[in-house]
Design an enzyme around this catalytic site. Structure first.
Site, PDB file in Angstrom:
ATOM      1  N   GLU A 187       1.399  -1.028  -0.475  1.00  0.00           N
ATOM      2  CA  GLU A 187       0.012   0.099  -0.206  1.00  0.00           C
ATOM      3  C   GLU A 187       1.046   1.472   0.065  1.00  0.00           C
ATOM      4  O   GLU A 187       1.062   2.148   0.476  1.00  0.00           O
ATOM      5  CB  GLU A 187      -0.939   0.097   1.232  1.00  0.00           C
ATOM      6  CG  GLU A 187      -2.162  -0.648   0.567  1.00  0.00           C
ATOM      7  CD  GLU A 187      -2.786  -0.206  -0.645  1.00  0.00           C
ATOM      8  OE1 GLU A 187      -3.281  -0.777  -0.815  1.00  0.00           O
ATOM      9  OE2 GLU A 187      -3.103   0.985  -0.610  1.00  0.00           O
TER      10      GLU A 187
HETATM   11  C1  LIG Z   1       2.156  -9.599   0.234  1.00  0.00           C
HETATM   12  C2  LIG Z   1       1.978  -9.231  -0.804  1.00  0.00           C
HETATM   13  C3  LIG Z   1       0.639  -8.290  -1.096  1.00  0.00           C
HETATM   14  C4  LIG Z   1       0.520  -7.523  -2.065  1.00  0.00           C
HETATM   15  N1  LIG Z   1      -0.572  -6.809  -2.508  1.00  0.00           N
HETATM   16  C5  LIG Z   1      -1.515  -6.339  -3.297  1.00  0.00           C
HETATM   17  C6  LIG Z   1      -1.986  -6.013  -3.936  1.00  0.00           C
HETATM   18  O1  LIG Z   1      -3.149  -6.451  -3.263  1.00  0.00           O
HETATM   19  N2  LIG Z   1      -2.806  -4.939  -5.171  1.00  0.00           N
HETATM   20  C7  LIG Z   1      -0.872  -4.421  -5.391  1.00  0.00           C
HETATM   21  O2  LIG Z   1      -0.991  -3.676  -6.295  1.00  0.00           O
HETATM   22  N3  LIG Z   1       0.309  -4.999  -4.877  1.00  0.00           N
HETATM   23  C8  LIG Z   1      -0.303  -5.257  -4.071  1.00  0.00           C
HETATM   24  N4  LIG Z   1       1.206  -5.664  -3.400  1.00  0.00           N
HETATM   25  C9  LIG Z   1       2.031  -4.640  -3.827  1.00  0.00           C
HETATM   26  C10 LIG Z   1       3.239  -4.421  -2.568  1.00  0.00           C
HETATM   27  O3  LIG Z   1       2.430  -3.104  -2.740  1.00  0.00           O
HETATM   28  C11 LIG Z   1       4.274  -3.275  -3.461  1.00  0.00           C
HETATM   29  O4  LIG Z   1       5.580  -4.431  -3.590  1.00  0.00           O
HETATM   30  C12 LIG Z   1       4.613  -2.408  -2.835  1.00  0.00           C
HETATM   31  O5  LIG Z   1       3.758  -1.291  -3.154  1.00  0.00           O
HETATM   32  C13 LIG Z   1       6.204  -1.554  -3.548  1.00  0.00           C
HETATM   33  O6  LIG Z   1       6.928  -2.315  -4.404  1.00  0.00           O
HETATM   34  P1  LIG Z   1       7.907  -3.011  -4.844  1.00  0.00           P
HETATM   35  O7  LIG Z   1       7.875  -4.745  -3.888  1.00  0.00           O
HETATM   36  O8  LIG Z   1       8.056  -2.934  -5.888  1.00  0.00           O
HETATM   37  O9  LIG Z   1       9.227  -2.260  -4.246  1.00  0.00           O
HETATM   38  P2  LIG Z   1      10.002  -1.018  -4.791  1.00  0.00           P
HETATM   39  O10 LIG Z   1       9.143   0.161  -5.244  1.00  0.00           O
HETATM   40  O11 LIG Z   1      10.880  -1.589  -5.677  1.00  0.00           O
HETATM   41  O12 LIG Z   1      11.160  -0.513  -3.717  1.00  0.00           O
HETATM   42  C14 LIG Z   1      12.103  -0.679  -3.109  1.00  0.00           C
HETATM   43  C15 LIG Z   1      12.805  -0.195  -1.643  1.00  0.00           C
HETATM   44  O13 LIG Z   1      12.907   1.003  -2.246  1.00  0.00           O
HETATM   45  C16 LIG Z   1      12.296   2.255  -2.084  1.00  0.00           C
HETATM   46  N5  LIG Z   1      11.544   3.378  -2.625  1.00  0.00           N
HETATM   47  C17 LIG Z   1      11.359   2.388  -4.067  1.00  0.00           C
HETATM   48  N6  LIG Z   1      10.771   4.565  -4.436  1.00  0.00           N
HETATM   49  C18 LIG Z   1      11.623   4.902  -3.759  1.00  0.00           C
HETATM   50  C19 LIG Z   1      11.468   6.590  -3.811  1.00  0.00           C
HETATM   51  N7  LIG Z   1      10.631   7.230  -5.063  1.00  0.00           N
HETATM   52  N8  LIG Z   1      12.025   7.097  -2.841  1.00  0.00           N
HETATM   53  C20 LIG Z   1      12.593   6.799  -1.548  1.00  0.00           C
HETATM   54  N9  LIG Z   1      12.412   5.375  -1.915  1.00  0.00           N
HETATM   55  C21 LIG Z   1      11.769   4.380  -2.781  1.00  0.00           C
HETATM   56  C22 LIG Z   1      11.407   1.607  -1.287  1.00  0.00           C
HETATM   57  O14 LIG Z   1      10.996   2.409  -0.302  1.00  0.00           O
HETATM   58  C23 LIG Z   1      11.416   0.236  -1.212  1.00  0.00           C
HETATM   59  O15 LIG Z   1      12.242   0.384   0.446  1.00  0.00           O
HETATM   60  C24 LIG Z   1       1.393  -6.658  -2.690  1.00  0.00           C
HETATM   61  C25 LIG Z   1       2.973  -7.185  -2.075  1.00  0.00           C
HETATM   62  C26 LIG Z   1       3.183  -8.053  -1.218  1.00  0.00           C
HETATM   63  C27 LIG Z   1       4.493  -8.257  -0.805  1.00  0.00           C
END
Ligand SMILES: Cc1cc2nc3c(=O)[nH]c(=O)nc-3n(C[C@H](O)[C@H](O)[C@H](O)COP(=O)(O)OP(=O)(O)OC[C@H]3O[C@@H](n4cnc5c(N)ncnc54)[C@H](O)[C@@H]3O)c2cc1C
Length: 599
Positions: free
Chosen positions: A440
């Site tokens: 989220e």
């Molecule tokens: C169990 C589970 C359920 C989920 N359910 C859903 C769902 O129902 N629907 C859906 O759409 N998604 C869902 N997700 C996805 C979830 O919302 C994402 O994993 C989350 O938004 C983070 O994206 P990412 O994993 O690609 O991490 P990344 O975006 O790759 O982030 C990696 C790290 O970099 C940091 N970071 C990234 N960009 C920036 C920035 N611009 N500035 C500073 N820091 C930054 C982040 O804070 C994090 O620490 C789910 C994930 C999991 C694991």
């Protein structure tokens, strides 16, 4: 067997004194939600969750999910429990009456969602996401979409999902590449891959309504070019019966650290020519529409902090009164003492309890702000409440989930070695909690939202109004004979938060990177000071009831003790964060990326 007990008394106290349910029920929209009515609804709902969702929490974690030929089978008992949930009508608690809901305030719903999540966090992900889909369609759905889909979501017969994430598009939703090609008949063909979709496939409902972000060919890059589509798992015939399978299939589900019973699906759209999708809202306005869902979901994730934290606290409290180790300090007894007698264990328990009370207050206040923004008779008031809700949503999401981690970790600590052993059940709460600071919008992204978008609202006027409200409460403490001592630590917290805010305004304008470098410690300060303020309001309310000759003095004194602990011992944490905020990016880039590894 479930040992979770819904904290009805605490919930109602918070609802009355922070959620201002008596004021809320004076508005036309919530006239049916008077205190007595919502109290009996919450009591009934809490009991249901204890008896129906709770007993499946541990077994669901152990058994997990099965995927075979694209079909996900949920753990034993889940389907039946969900059917009972639908029969009881709990899904529609806060949905609009026009669409078959009960129209209760968000402040009431947040407490119901707390009980559900605490009883069974993994199972609750399903109705939790359905709630988001309901809110989105209520705001953006066409009349036809609402008749065909929204009503079925409100009953819970069909469930909803939220599809943002793709392999290359996580926090950066603008990188979404899922395609939506117009078919000339008002429908679109959706193709692409979404990952991590919670309850993207399951066996508990006849149909799943996916809300999917996708890009119409020729639309601009980034978030501006994204639109939102409704994609049903099964097509719906003109008479409302289910038709053909739509072209969306589950390829796999993830093996996770926690919430083992919540399927996290990879969904493939359009492998067989394109899934039929219907536009929700306007073309290019997908992020706006999705934000309706995300704001509701952010509150719901914040609730996971208090809910799972409380479930863990209840276990730790019980264990601390069963486990004997060491002598009680100062006691002549040769018997080993219950560990609850040791000051360090007491500290852990008080830290947990006072944080749970503060988190619940923040969530209920945030939710009540949404309710007043929808229902208040005065337009200026409505706007002011809307601003409060906007300001606090990232704080609720991030602070409550970070504190939820601290609380569940402390619960494991109270158990000692047994906490690390799965049979105790407390390890599950710690594992289940860990996702909440990530999904989220990660907590880092929430902190950037607070600093970059929320502080500048009305040129700083919104946040300054928040500080002014906190100072009014501090003044009330100062003039209270019994609670006078709490004024100084609360005021010190507000002072230090204002100082940090001023620094951000002064330095962030010139160089946003400087302000954003300290966004996370700033959000922590914001959360703990706001939590302290709301704790003070609850202490004043409890004292007021004592002064009015309440017969429940022991309970009210316990509430004051919890608030005092939070204000005197946890609010001072804010001062420790000031240096990190005002350092800006100093020290963060001293070691270049290549050298971070050379040690
Ligand atoms: C169990 C589970 C359920 C989920 N359910 C859903 C769902 O129902 N629907 C859906 O759409 N998604 C869902 N997700 C996805 C979830 O919302 C994402 O994993 C989350 O938004 C983070 O994206 P990412 O994993 O690609 O991490 P990344 O975006 O790759 O982030 C990696 C790290 O970099 C940091 N970071 C990234 N960009 C920036 C920035 N611009 N500035 C500073 N820091 C930054 C982040 O804070 C994090 O620490 C789910 C994930 C999991 C694991």
């Amino acid at each position: 067997m479930s040992d979770y007990r819904a904290p009805i008394k605490d919930a109602l106290f918070t609802l009355r004194h922070v959620g201002e349910i008596d004021e809320l029920s004076k508005t036309e929209r919530y006239a049916h939600a008077d205190y007595e009515t919502v109290a009996s609804v919450l009591e009934e709902q809490g009991r249901f969750m204890q008896e129906v969702f709770g007993p499946l929490n541990h077994s669901g974690d152990v058994e997990g999910l099965k995927l075979s030929d694209g079909v996900v089978t949920t753990p034993k008992g889940f389907k039946e429990a969900y059917a009972k949930f639908v029969d009881a009508g709990w899904q529609g608690l806060n949905a609009e009456e026009e669409f078959g809901g009960a129209g209760f305030p968000e402040a009431v719903f947040t407490l119901a969602l707390e009980f559900m999540t605490a009883a069974n966090g993994a199972l609750t992900m399903c109705p939790g996401l359905t709630t988001g889909a309901i809110e989105c369609l209520q705001a953006w759905g066409t009349e036809e979409q609402n008749e065909v889909y929204l009503r079925k979501l409100v009953t819970g017969e069909w469930t909803g999902t939220m599809n943002l994430t793709e392999p290359q598009a996580g926090s950066d939703v603008g990188l979404c590449t899922t395609k939506a090609e117009p078919q000339g008949d008002g429908t679109y063909k959706i193709s692409g891959t979404k990952i991590f979709i919670s309850f993207g496939e399951h066996d508990m409902a006849d149909n799943i309504v996916h809300l999917v972000l996708a890009r119409i060919p020729g639309s601009p890059p980034g978030t501006k070019g994204i639109s939102l589509f409704l994609v049903p798992k099964f097509m719906v015939n003109g008479d409302g019966t289910l038709g053909e399978r739509n072209d969306v299939f589950c390829l796999s589900i993830e093996h996770k650290m926690g919430i083992h019973a919540s399927p996290t699906a990879v969904l493939s759209y359009g492998d067989n020519g394109g899934a039929v999708g219907y536009l929700v809202g306007e073309e290019g306005q997908g992020m706006r529409a999705m934000f309706t869902m995300m704001n509701s979901a952010r509150l719901a994730v914040g609730i996971q902090g208090v809910a799972i934290g409380d479930a863990a606290y209840q276990k730790a409290l019980e264990y601390s009164q069963e486990r004997r180790q060491g002598k009680e300090i100062g006691s002549a007894s040769h018997e080993p003492a219950f560990i609850i007698q040791h000051p360090d264990v007491r500290r852990m328990l008080m830290t947990m309890r006072s944080q749970i009370d503060a988190m619940r207050a923040l969530i209920v206040y945030n939710a009540a702000a949404i309710d007043f923004s929808r229902s208040h008779g005065d337009e200026t008031e409505r706007e002011q409440w809307r601003e409060i809700a906007e300001l606090l949503t990232p704080v609720t999401k991030a602070w409550c989930t970070d504190v939820g981690m601290e609380v569940t970790s402390l619960a494991v600590q109270v158990f000692g070695g047994m906490g690390y052993i799965e049979e105790s059940g407390v390890a599950q709460h710690f594992r289940d909690m860990r996702i909440a600071p990530i999904y989220e919008g990660t907590n880092g992204i929430q902190a950037m939202d607070l600093v970059g978008r929320k502080l500048p609202m009305r040129m700083g006027g919104v946040v300054n109004d928040h500080f002014a409200r906190m100072r009014v409460t501090a003044a009330e403490l100062a003039s209270s004979t019994e609670l006078k001592a709490l004024e100084a630590p609360l005021t010190a917290g507000i002072d230090v938060l204002e100082e940090a805010t001023k620094w951000i305004f002064e330095h962030g304008l010139g160089d946003p990177k400087e302000a954003l470098a300290g966004a996370t410690p700033y959000l922590e300060m914001f959360g703990v000071v706001t939590g302290g303020w709301l704790s003070a309001r609850m202490a004043l309310a409890a004292q007021g009831e004592i002064d009015a000759a309440s017969s429940d003095v022991d309970y009210l004194k316990a509430r004051i003790a919890s608030a005092a602990f939070f204000i005197e011992q946890l609010v001072p944490r804010a001062a420790g964060n000031l240096a990190s905020v005002t350092a800006g990016s100093a020290g963060l880039y001293e070691i270049d990326a290549a050298n971070l590894a050379s040690r």
